[in-house]
Motif scaffolding. Sequence first.
Motif, PDB file in Angstrom:
ATOM      1  N   GLN A 198       0.795  -1.224   0.000  1.00  0.00           N
ATOM      2  CA  GLN A 198       0.000   0.000   0.000  1.00  0.00           C
ATOM      3  C   GLN A 198       0.834   1.283   0.000  1.00  0.00           C
ATOM      4  OE1 GLN A 198      -3.266   0.272   2.730  1.00  0.00           O
ATOM      5  NE2 GLN A 198      -4.094  -1.731   2.158  1.00  0.00           N
ATOM      6  N   PRO A 199       1.954   1.370   0.735  1.00  0.00           N
ATOM      7  CA  PRO A 199       2.742   2.604   0.649  1.00  0.00           C
ATOM      8  C   PRO A 199       3.179   2.925  -0.773  1.00  0.00           C
ATOM      9  CG  PRO A 199       3.411   1.344   2.560  1.00  0.00           C
ATOM     10  CD  PRO A 199       2.451   0.472   1.802  1.00  0.00           C
ATOM     11  N   HIS A 200       3.621   1.921  -1.494  1.00  0.00           N
ATOM     12  CA  HIS A 200       4.014   2.122  -2.887  1.00  0.00           C
ATOM     13  C   HIS A 200       2.832   2.592  -3.726  1.00  0.00           C
ATOM     14  CE1 HIS A 200       5.256   0.529  -6.993  1.00  0.00           C
ATOM     15  NE2 HIS A 200       6.151   1.449  -6.713  1.00  0.00           N
ATOM     16  N   SER A 201       1.661   2.046  -3.481  1.00  0.00           N
ATOM     17  CA  SER A 201       0.465   2.428  -4.246  1.00  0.00           C
ATOM     18  C   SER A 201       0.132   3.899  -4.048  1.00  0.00           C
ATOM     19  CB  SER A 201      -0.737   1.564  -3.823  1.00  0.00           C
ATOM     20  OG  SER A 201      -0.532   0.212  -4.167  1.00  0.00           O
ATOM     21  N   PHE A 202       0.205   4.398  -2.809  1.00  0.00           N
ATOM     22  CA  PHE A 202      -0.119   5.808  -2.572  1.00  0.00           C
ATOM     23  C   PHE A 202       0.946   6.737  -3.150  1.00  0.00           C
ATOM     24  CE2 PHE A 202      -3.011   4.054   0.668  1.00  0.00           C
ATOM     25  CZ  PHE A 202      -4.156   4.758   0.332  1.00  0.00           C
ATOM     26  N   ILE A 203       2.198   6.304  -3.153  1.00  0.00           N
ATOM     27  CA  ILE A 203       3.252   7.104  -3.778  1.00  0.00           C
ATOM     28  C   ILE A 203       2.979   7.247  -5.272  1.00  0.00           C
ATOM     29  CG2 ILE A 203       5.694   7.095  -4.410  1.00  0.00           C
ATOM     30  CD1 ILE A 203       6.218   5.771  -1.638  1.00  0.00           C
TER      31      ILE A 203
END
Length: 322
Positions: free
Chosen positions: A153-158
Amino acid sequence: MLSRVASHLYWMSRYLERAENMSRILDVGQSLALLSADDGADVIEPLVITDTLEAFEASGLPATAEGVARFLAWDPQHPSSIANCLEASRESARAVRGAITSEMWETINDTWLQLQQKRRSGGQPMDTPFFEWVKERSHLFNGVTSATIRRAQPHSFILLGAFIERADNTARILSVKQGAAARRAATAEAGVDRAAAAETDSDYSGYYRLTSVLRSVSAFEAYRDTYQDAVDARRVAELLIFDSRLPRSLRFCFDRIDEILRQLPQQSGRPARRLAATIHARLAYGDVSEAFSLGMHEFLENFLRDNVELGEAVHAAYLEMK
């Protein structure tokens, strides 16, 4: 993921992308101002693209190429200046150091430290080497992110923040160019069909103006590879809106945005997913003829409104503190 963490990651990415986009606009804008006889219009064009003309007038800076560059690159009161964007991106990264890799933090922190050094030693540079440095630091961060962060999820929001900001920038550049072309064409060719007049406008079809649009989104080589012909206004619009292989086209951005939103939690994101799917379908199944029939400027202005609405829907679904 906590909304606070998601918000910091999303805005870390958006601010860094915005700094890169601003540097692209300023670099190309300064080159055009040197070539053009219509100095006034070309000098303020970066302000029109970024929707900051009123803020610039209130700043009291002179309406010169240097004054515009100083405002958009360094002005401490302008929240989207390059310097403020890089600082805001670094502050967001600092707040969520546990959610990003050490290499990502080191890259973005080093960018901020180098910015302070440039401010002290170079007297706030506003030239091509500075704009190239901003782009290189953004590319470095994106490369480090791609190579080091876990696909979660962190990568997705970035990625979501970067692609929403990138689509906004491409659409704004095209919208300003097409809007100016349509107004001049309507004046010069009264009674001619609006779409045809916009397409044949002599100013927008000028080689340097068209290539400036392509270079501002790193698409000049892609245009030559795709069309292998003279630069043409209709094809520029087709490439930057509907090409699914160009990293800064609207279609490419929304291919990724739609995919990312499908991977995020579903229970709270339905309005955002629905709007993204609607915009994506318009780009995936539309074509440049339909856009010109509507009026290219109107098409792009509608897209910009929808993109802003999408950003608000994403914020409501995932980034607000519940």
